[in-house]
Design a protein around this motif. Structure first.
Motif, PDB file in Angstrom:
ATOM      1  N   MET A 192       0.845  -1.182   0.000  1.00 35.58           N
ATOM      2  CA  MET A 192       0.000   0.000   0.000  1.00 35.58           C
ATOM      3  C   MET A 192       0.879   1.230   0.000  1.00 35.58           C
ATOM      4  SD  MET A 192      -2.886   1.222   2.754  1.00 35.58           S
ATOM      5  CE  MET A 192      -1.650   1.815   3.880  1.00 35.58           C
ATOM      6  N   ARG A 193       0.571   2.137  -0.846  1.00 34.90           N
ATOM      7  CA  ARG A 193       1.354   3.362  -0.916  1.00 34.90           C
ATOM      8  C   ARG A 193       1.049   4.250   0.275  1.00 34.90           C
ATOM      9  NH1 ARG A 193       5.750   3.260  -4.159  1.00 34.90           N
ATOM     10  NH2 ARG A 193       5.279   2.056  -6.009  1.00 34.90           N
ATOM     11  N   GLY A 194       2.089   4.876   0.794  1.00 34.15           N
ATOM     12  CA  GLY A 194       1.896   5.800   1.907  1.00 34.15           C
ATOM     13  C   GLY A 194       1.377   7.117   1.411  1.00 34.15           C
ATOM     14  N   GLY A 195       0.371   7.672   2.094  1.00 40.46           N
ATOM     15  CA  GLY A 195      -0.162   8.960   1.700  1.00 40.46           C
ATOM     16  C   GLY A 195       0.609  10.079   2.348  1.00 40.46           C
ATOM     17  N   GLY A 196       0.127  11.300   2.128  1.00 36.28           N
ATOM     18  CA  GLY A 196       0.761  12.443   2.770  1.00 36.28           C
ATOM     19  C   GLY A 196       1.821  13.063   1.886  1.00 36.28           C
ATOM     20  N   GLY A 197       2.618  13.919   2.490  1.00 41.66           N
ATOM     21  CA  GLY A 197       3.584  14.682   1.736  1.00 41.66           C
ATOM     22  C   GLY A 197       4.857  13.923   1.423  1.00 41.66           C
ATOM     23  N   ARG A 198       5.092  12.766   2.072  1.00 44.14           N
ATOM     24  CA  ARG A 198       6.338  12.052   1.846  1.00 44.14           C
ATOM     25  C   ARG A 198       6.027  10.682   1.282  1.00 44.14           C
ATOM     26  NH1 ARG A 198      10.383  12.579   6.773  1.00 44.14           N
ATOM     27  NH2 ARG A 198      11.708  11.723   5.141  1.00 44.14           N
ATOM     28  N   GLY A 199       6.816  10.280   0.306  1.00 47.87           N
ATOM     29  CA  GLY A 199       6.552   9.012  -0.347  1.00 47.87           C
ATOM     30  C   GLY A 199       7.046   7.848   0.476  1.00 47.87           C
ATOM     31  N   GLY A 200       6.456   6.677   0.231  1.00 45.60           N
ATOM     32  CA  GLY A 200       6.882   5.486   0.928  1.00 45.60           C
ATOM     33  C   GLY A 200       5.903   4.378   0.678  1.00 45.60           C
ATOM     34  N   PHE A 201       6.156   3.231   1.219  1.00 46.59           N
ATOM     35  CA  PHE A 201       5.223   2.127   1.080  1.00 46.59           C
ATOM     36  C   PHE A 201       5.303   1.245   2.296  1.00 46.59           C
ATOM     37  CE2 PHE A 201       9.193   0.426  -0.469  1.00 46.59           C
ATOM     38  CZ  PHE A 201       9.199  -0.875  -0.008  1.00 46.59           C
ATOM     39  N   TYR A 202       4.224   0.461   2.493  1.00 43.32           N
ATOM     40  CA  TYR A 202       4.178  -0.530   3.548  1.00 43.32           C
ATOM     41  C   TYR A 202       4.429  -1.883   2.917  1.00 43.32           C
ATOM     42  CZ  TYR A 202       2.406   2.602   7.076  1.00 43.32           C
ATOM     43  OH  TYR A 202       2.282   3.604   7.992  1.00 43.32           O
ATOM     44  N   ARG A 203       5.473  -2.544   3.348  1.00 45.90           N
ATOM     45  CA  ARG A 203       5.796  -3.839   2.790  1.00 45.90           C
ATOM     46  C   ARG A 203       4.975  -4.907   3.488  1.00 45.90           C
ATOM     47  NH1 ARG A 203       9.504  -5.619   6.654  1.00 45.90           N
ATOM     48  NH2 ARG A 203      10.638  -3.977   7.728  1.00 45.90           N
ATOM     49  N   GLY A 204       4.249  -5.697   2.703  1.00 49.88           N
ATOM     50  CA  GLY A 204       3.405  -6.738   3.264  1.00 49.88           C
ATOM     51  C   GLY A 204       4.255  -7.892   3.763  1.00 49.88           C
ATOM     52  N   ARG A 205       3.665  -8.709   4.611  1.00 51.10           N
ATOM     53  CA  ARG A 205       4.364  -9.861   5.151  1.00 51.10           C
ATOM     54  C   ARG A 205       3.588 -11.117   4.793  1.00 51.10           C
ATOM     55  NH1 ARG A 205       5.093  -5.933   9.152  1.00 51.10           N
ATOM     56  NH2 ARG A 205       7.240  -5.575   9.701  1.00 51.10           N
ATOM     57  N   GLY A 206       4.320 -12.174   4.520  1.00 51.27           N
ATOM     58  CA  GLY A 206       3.687 -13.436   4.173  1.00 51.27           C
ATOM     59  C   GLY A 206       3.129 -14.128   5.391  1.00 51.27           C
ATOM     60  N   ARG A 207       2.557 -15.264   5.154  1.00 54.55           N
ATOM     61  CA  ARG A 207       1.974 -16.019   6.259  1.00 54.55           C
ATOM     62  C   ARG A 207       3.080 -16.504   7.182  1.00 54.55           C
ATOM     63  NH1 ARG A 207      -2.465 -19.721   3.024  1.00 54.55           N
ATOM     64  NH2 ARG A 207      -3.710 -17.985   2.223  1.00 54.55           N
ATOM     65  N   GLY A 208       2.736 -16.540   8.441  1.00 54.87           N
ATOM     66  CA  GLY A 208       3.704 -16.992   9.435  1.00 54.87           C
ATOM     67  C   GLY A 208       4.495 -15.866  10.046  1.00 54.87           C
ATOM     68  N   GLY A 209       4.474 -14.654   9.419  1.00 61.02           N
ATOM     69  CA  GLY A 209       5.198 -13.523   9.974  1.00 61.02           C
ATOM     70  C   GLY A 209       4.269 -12.659  10.794  1.00 61.02           C
ATOM     71  N   PRO A 210       4.768 -11.528  11.270  1.00 57.05           N
ATOM     72  CA  PRO A 210       3.931 -10.615  12.037  1.00 57.05           C
ATOM     73  C   PRO A 210       2.789 -10.116  11.174  1.00 57.05           C
ATOM     74  CG  PRO A 210       6.261 -10.068  12.252  1.00 57.05           C
ATOM     75  CD  PRO A 210       6.147 -11.074  11.162  1.00 57.05           C
ATOM     76  N   GLN A 262     -13.711  17.814   9.935  1.00 57.64           N
ATOM     77  CA  GLN A 262     -13.525  16.397  10.239  1.00 57.64           C
ATOM     78  C   GLN A 262     -12.041  16.005  10.203  1.00 57.64           C
ATOM     79  OE1 GLN A 262     -16.255  13.957  10.880  1.00 57.64           O
ATOM     80  NE2 GLN A 262     -17.066  15.959  11.386  1.00 57.64           N
ATOM     81  N   LYS A 263     -11.221  16.820  10.788  1.00 50.23           N
ATOM     82  CA  LYS A 263      -9.785  16.536  10.820  1.00 50.23           C
ATOM     83  C   LYS A 263      -9.485  15.417  11.803  1.00 50.23           C
ATOM     84  CE  LYS A 263      -5.344  18.452  12.218  1.00 50.23           C
ATOM     85  NZ  LYS A 263      -4.658  19.550  12.926  1.00 50.23           N
ATOM     86  N   ARG A 264      -8.651  14.463  11.374  1.00 48.34           N
ATOM     87  CA  ARG A 264      -8.203  13.387  12.257  1.00 48.34           C
ATOM     88  C   ARG A 264      -6.943  13.834  12.986  1.00 48.34           C
ATOM     89  NH1 ARG A 264     -12.537  12.318   9.054  1.00 48.34           N
ATOM     90  NH2 ARG A 264     -13.445  10.340   9.697  1.00 48.34           N
ATOM     91  N   VAL A 265      -6.864  13.512  14.273  1.00 45.72           N
ATOM     92  CA  VAL A 265      -5.741  14.009  15.059  1.00 45.72           C
ATOM     93  C   VAL A 265      -4.423  13.399  14.613  1.00 45.72           C
ATOM     94  CG1 VAL A 265      -7.097  14.584  17.100  1.00 45.72           C
ATOM     95  CG2 VAL A 265      -6.214  12.278  16.837  1.00 45.72           C
ATOM     96  N   HIS A 266      -4.453  12.179  14.069  1.00 41.50           N
ATOM     97  CA  HIS A 266      -3.191  11.545  13.686  1.00 41.50           C
ATOM     98  C   HIS A 266      -2.648  12.074  12.363  1.00 41.50           C
ATOM     99  CE1 HIS A 266      -6.013   9.001  11.378  1.00 41.50           C
ATOM    100  NE2 HIS A 266      -4.987   8.694  10.614  1.00 41.50           N
ATOM    101  N   GLN A 267      -3.381  12.989  11.716  1.00 45.35           N
ATOM    102  CA  GLN A 267      -2.872  13.587  10.483  1.00 45.35           C
ATOM    103  C   GLN A 267      -1.652  14.470  10.739  1.00 45.35           C
ATOM    104  OE1 GLN A 267      -6.191  15.608   8.689  1.00 45.35           O
ATOM    105  NE2 GLN A 267      -7.217  13.728   8.083  1.00 45.35           N
ATOM    106  N   ASP A 268      -1.447  14.883  11.970  1.00 51.42           N
ATOM    107  CA  ASP A 268      -0.278  15.702  12.297  1.00 51.42           C
ATOM    108  C   ASP A 268       0.992  14.868  12.422  1.00 51.42           C
ATOM    109  OD1 ASP A 268      -1.821  18.009  12.369  1.00 51.42           O
ATOM    110  OD2 ASP A 268      -2.289  17.787  14.496  1.00 51.42           O
ATOM    111  N   LEU A 269       0.873  13.545  12.460  1.00 44.89           N
ATOM    112  CA  LEU A 269       2.038  12.668  12.552  1.00 44.89           C
ATOM    113  C   LEU A 269       2.582  12.359  11.174  1.00 44.89           C
ATOM    114  CD1 LEU A 269       0.685  10.066  15.162  1.00 44.89           C
ATOM    115  CD2 LEU A 269       2.058  12.100  15.615  1.00 44.89           C
ATOM    116  N   THR A 270       3.895  12.232  11.051  1.00 47.56           N
ATOM    117  CA  THR A 270       4.481  11.786   9.793  1.00 47.56           C
ATOM    118  C   THR A 270       4.216  10.292   9.614  1.00 47.56           C
ATOM    119  OG1 THR A 270       6.624  11.233  10.780  1.00 47.56           O
ATOM    120  CG2 THR A 270       6.297  13.516  10.064  1.00 47.56           C
ATOM    121  N   LEU A 271       4.451   9.785   8.412  1.00 49.01           N
ATOM    122  CA  LEU A 271       4.229   8.369   8.149  1.00 49.01           C
ATOM    123  C   LEU A 271       5.151   7.497   9.004  1.00 49.01           C
ATOM    124  CD1 LEU A 271       3.808   8.419   4.259  1.00 49.01           C
ATOM    125  CD2 LEU A 271       2.036   8.408   6.019  1.00 49.01           C
TER     126      LEU A 271
END
Length: 442
Positions: free
Chosen positions: A1-19, A364-373
């Motif tokens: 999944m691509r990370g939103g917001g002002g900075r680019g990034g992604f979340y690397r998925g994990r296979g079965r058996g991992g966290p 309808q601002k979410r409070v965690h929007q102030d945190l970076t990715l």
């Protein structure tokens, strides 16, 4: 999944058996969650209302963001509106509700055995809360200094000195001391001084000096020190401190000069503290909420992954965990504390989460929007580690009590009752400069 917001990034998925992967809905596996997840009726979120919670979507959280339009029949010329409404290849993120066991436990997850005895854990929470609560002597010393400083400012409002260029609209008590959530050893009170005039650096220094003069005029033996800062001035005595946080009336915000006046963002934050304190006193004054706020503030100071959580986020998290129940009755402190870690572990503060709506802001601002990715990811994986340590008997280590074992359970491997707990690692990886350039070119 691509990370939103002002900075680019992604979340690397994990296979079965991992966290469990963090991104979709905070649970294990890669499939979509159930359609309704038994979250109950939607919750309202007025600007100044008592329920600053996310509003669940009426449909499935992962419904398609773009629905295909009806195509013209064969032999029929497409209308201009049909051409304009062709389905786009661009897809939009649909916010989702992280899983929360408390509202749905009785209806969908009935307990088949006796509830575990958590009296020992509850006693640890009470003991830690007592350690974090300031002594009555500390609170008395701070209360006296806050009263003196506030009276000195109000004297300037009622009878402004001649040739005094600082015009004051009002002064308000804010912060942890006013809300009753101050920690032991942090004997500092907060006052917001709202100016009618523009908040120049020279005017703030003049105001601080005049406050010191008024206090010493009433008590010549009082020894005070004035320390200027970016958000105002600090009045310090030998036993307590009071911060004079400077704000100004909203029309003045459009006339600020960065070289002459306090920063615009800081002035906005000081004004927001007035709204936060008013909301907390009206809706979150329950004793369990205050105890949980102290525990969360202590938690974020001891674990670096939670350090990005602000005091206002702690207030809203504590109120959510204690008061947001199916029957409207507040939860016990041990259940509410565990619920906070469960919510954060499930991705409450991750991109795409409905999170918690700020009740003191519009839109309808979410409070965690102030945190970076990176900070959002750190909050999630740190909470997951602490929750697993807590589940296997490491409550004293999580709470920071003496004799609690390993103190760096969020970073080091630990063993609890024969169970090895390995800290979760980050899932978010920022894109390299080359990858960001490639995305821009594409």
């Amino acid at each position: 999944m691509r990370g939103g917001g002002g900075r680019g990034g992604f979340y690397r998925g994990r296979g079965r058996g991992g966290p469990p992967r963090r991104g979709a809905w905070g649970g294990g596996g890669g499939g979509p969650p159930p359609q309704n997840m038994g979250m109950g009726p939607p919750l309202s979120a007025p600007i100044h209302g008592p329920t600053p919670f996310a509003v669940p979507l009426n449909s499935t959280p992962f419904a398609a963001a773009v629905q295909p339009n009806k195509q013209p029949q064969q032999g029929q010329k497409p209308k201009l509106s049909d051409k304009q409404n062709q389905p786009s290849t661009q897809r939009h993120m649909v916010l989702h509700q992280p899983f929360d066991m408390i509202p749905v436990q009785e209806a969908h997850f009935p307990r088949v055995g006796e509830a575990p005895n958590e009296s020992a854990f509850q006693q640890c929470l009470v003991k830690r809360s007592q350690e974090l609560t300031p002594l009555p002597e500390e609170q008395t010393l701070l209360s006296n200094l806050v009263t003196k400083v506030q009276n000195a400012v109000e004297a300037i409002i009622v009878a402004p000195p001649s040739n005094f260029e600082v015009a004051i609209d009002e002064v308000k008590q804010v912060g942890s001391f006013k809300k009753g959530t101050m920690l032991a050893g942090k004997n500092t009170g907060d006052l917001v001084v709202i100016l009618k005039s523009l908040p120049t650096i020279q005017a703030i220094a003049t105001l601080g000096q005049k406050v010191i003069e008024n206090i010493k005029a009433a008590d010549a033996k009082e020894v005070l020190t004035l320390i200027p800062g970016e958000d105002g001035v600090l009045v310090k005595s030998s036993s307590a401190c009071v911060r004079l946080l400077i704000a100004t009336i909203p029309p003045n915000l459009r006339q600020l000069d960065p070289e002459l006046h306090l920063p615009f963002k800081q002035l906005q934050m000081n004004l927001a503290m007035v709204r936060h304190t008013k909301w907390f006193e009206e809706y979150a004054s329950h004793s369990s909420v205050k105890v949980l706020v102290r525990l969360l503030k202590d938690l974020k100071t001891r674990f670096i992954g939670l350090s990005a959580i602000s005091v206002w986020m702690c207030d809203l998290l504590a109120h959510y965990a204690v008061m947001n129940t199916a029957d409207g009755q507040p939860l016990a402190i041990n259940t509410a504390f565990r619920r906070v870690l469960q919510l954060l572990s499930a991705g409450l503060f991750l991109p795409g989460s409905l999170g918690i709506v700020d009740p003191c802001e519009y839109g309808q601002k979410r409070v965690h929007q102030d945190l970076t990715l990176e900070e959002q990811d750190a909050v999630c994986y740190t909470a997951q580690t602490l929750l697993r340590v807590l589940a296997h008997g490491g409550d004293r280590a999580v709470l920071g009590l003496q004799g609690g074992g390993a103190t760096m359970v969020d970073r080091d491997m630990s063993i609890w009752d024969g169970v090895v707990v390995t800290p979760s690692d980050q899932a978010y990886e920022p894109l390299s400069d080359h990858e960001q350039e490639s995305m821009i070119v594409a």
